[in-house]
Design an enzyme around this catalytic site. Structure first.
Site, short mmCIF file in Angstrom:
data_model
loop_
_atom_site.label_atom_id
_atom_site.label_comp_id
_atom_site.label_asym_id
_atom_site.label_seq_id
_atom_site.Cartn_x
_atom_site.Cartn_y
_atom_site.Cartn_z
N ARG A 1 0.85 -1.19 0.00
CA ARG A 1 0.00 0.00 0.00
C ARG A 1 0.89 1.24 0.00
O ARG A 1 1.97 1.25 0.61
CB ARG A 1 -0.90 0.03 1.24
CG ARG A 1 -2.09 -0.94 1.17
CD ARG A 1 -3.11 -0.46 0.14
NE ARG A 1 -4.34 -1.20 0.15
CZ ARG A 1 -4.74 -2.05 -0.82
NH1 ARG A 1 -3.97 -2.29 -1.85
NH2 ARG A 1 -5.90 -2.65 -0.76
N HIS B 1 -1.68 1.35 -9.70
CA HIS B 1 -2.44 0.38 -8.87
C HIS B 1 -3.22 -0.60 -9.77
O HIS B 1 -4.44 -0.69 -9.67
CB HIS B 1 -3.40 1.12 -7.91
CG HIS B 1 -3.76 0.29 -6.71
ND1 HIS B 1 -3.91 0.81 -5.46
CD2 HIS B 1 -4.02 -1.03 -6.58
CE1 HIS B 1 -4.25 -0.15 -4.60
NE2 HIS B 1 -4.31 -1.29 -5.26
C1 GLV Z 1 -6.33 -3.94 -4.38
O1 GLV Z 1 -5.36 -3.34 -4.03
C2 GLV Z 1 -7.11 -4.77 -3.51
O2 GLV Z 1 -7.04 -4.60 -2.29
O3 GLV Z 1 -7.81 -5.65 -4.03
#
Ligand code: GLV
Length: 303
Positions: free
Chosen positions: A218, A266
């Site tokens: 993260r 992401h």
């Molecule tokens: C993406 O980062 C998720 O948590 O699925």
């Protein structure tokens, strides 16, 4: 017993027929709720403010693998994260890609290519290069197995210290010894109070000099200023990050224009809609049978 589904129309188009075929009640959107008492399960990325509106709510199912953005659930409501093989495999693929890109020095070759420069450098081997994976859950263990099959030396660091096929595992208090070996450091940790900001200058200094960073945990775990300094000082040589803080990473952020860093927005994985629906059905069945919920989050631990 009903699932209240709070997600996109595209996802609904896959989930609804699966729920109907399974004979499970499926309600899409809070406006469609006629009797709040029948809502026992809720699927969402973020829950609505007023969960107490559903007095019989038992389980909230988070749409992704991570639940760090979720509030604490009310007393008696369990939180589950989505378990889907596709998530594990996609993140594993991204980690392998990033590891190889840094291992095979793509930052240099991309920069040379921009300058039309044909110039080879020594070719490193996987054998003898150590990949250190922080976080050895489902995804970490899968990445460890694949990278070890590719002849990388693999070490893992995890809170539990549980065995991982193909890797040497260091438990929580073995962090420094783990870091000392990691030529390529891969972060797959969940975001918790303990892991917030963990990728900082002090940690980078414990890696072999010139190590690389692969980050798919993260964004809030990584101190981007410390990353830049470590790159400038030669403490790190390159990085590839799929998660940033904030997201999106601002257009004028230094990392976009630094050839030593690759940023992806992401995209390491997304949840396959069908796999997500099948997991939700398994959760509903388990809760009906008072069995252990697949993907249940320990809310004190945070993952
Ligand atoms: C993406 O980062 C998720 O948590 O699925």
């Amino acid at each position: 017993m009903a699932l209240l589904f709070l997600s996109t129309p595209e996802r609904e188009a896959v989930w609804r027929p699966i729920f109907e075929a399974a004979g499970e009640r499926f309600i899409a959107g809070e406006d469609a709720v006629t009797d709040p008492d029948e809502v026992t399960h809720l699927m969402c990325w973020l829950p609505p403010q007023d969960l107490l509106r559903y007095p019989n709510l038992k389980v909230v199912i988070g749409a992704g693998a991570g639940v760090d953005h979720m509030p604490r659930m009310p007393e008696g409501v369990a939180l589950v994260r989505t378990l889907a093989p596709g998530i594990d495999e996609m993140v594993r693929d991204w980690v392998v890609m990033a590891t190889l890109m840094l291992h095979r020095d793509m930052p240099t070759y991309v920069q040379q290519a921009r300058a039309g420069q044909w110039k080879g450098h020594a070719v490193p081997r996987a054998r003898g290069t150590c990949v250190g994976i922080m976080g050895a859950g489902r995804i970490g263990a899968l990445a460890a197995r694949t990278l070890s099959d590719m002849q990388f030396d693999v070490v893992c660091w995890s809170r539990s210290g549980r065995a991982v096929a193909g890797a040497k595992v260091f438990a929580e208090n073995g962090l420094d010894d783990f870091l000392a070996q990691a030529d390529i450091l891969v972060c797959l940790l969940p975001l918790t109070d303990e892991t917030r900001g963990i990728l900082d200058a002090a940690l980078f200094a414990k890696l072999p000099r010139g190590a690389s960073l692969v980050h798919a945990g993260r964004g809030a775990q990584l101190d981007m200023d410390a990353l830049r300094q470590a790159l400038d000082d030669g403490v790190l040589s390159s990085a590839m990050v799929d998660v940033t803080d904030p997201e999106p990473l601002p257009e004028d952020h230094w990392a976009w224009n630094d050839h030593r860093v690759f940023v992806t927005p992401h995209i390491a994985a997304n949840t396959d809609h069908e796999e997500g629906a099948r997991h939700a059905l398994a959760v509903i069945r388990a809760s009906r049978e008072n069995a252990e919920l697949p993907g249940k989050v320990d809310q004190d631990r945070g993952y």
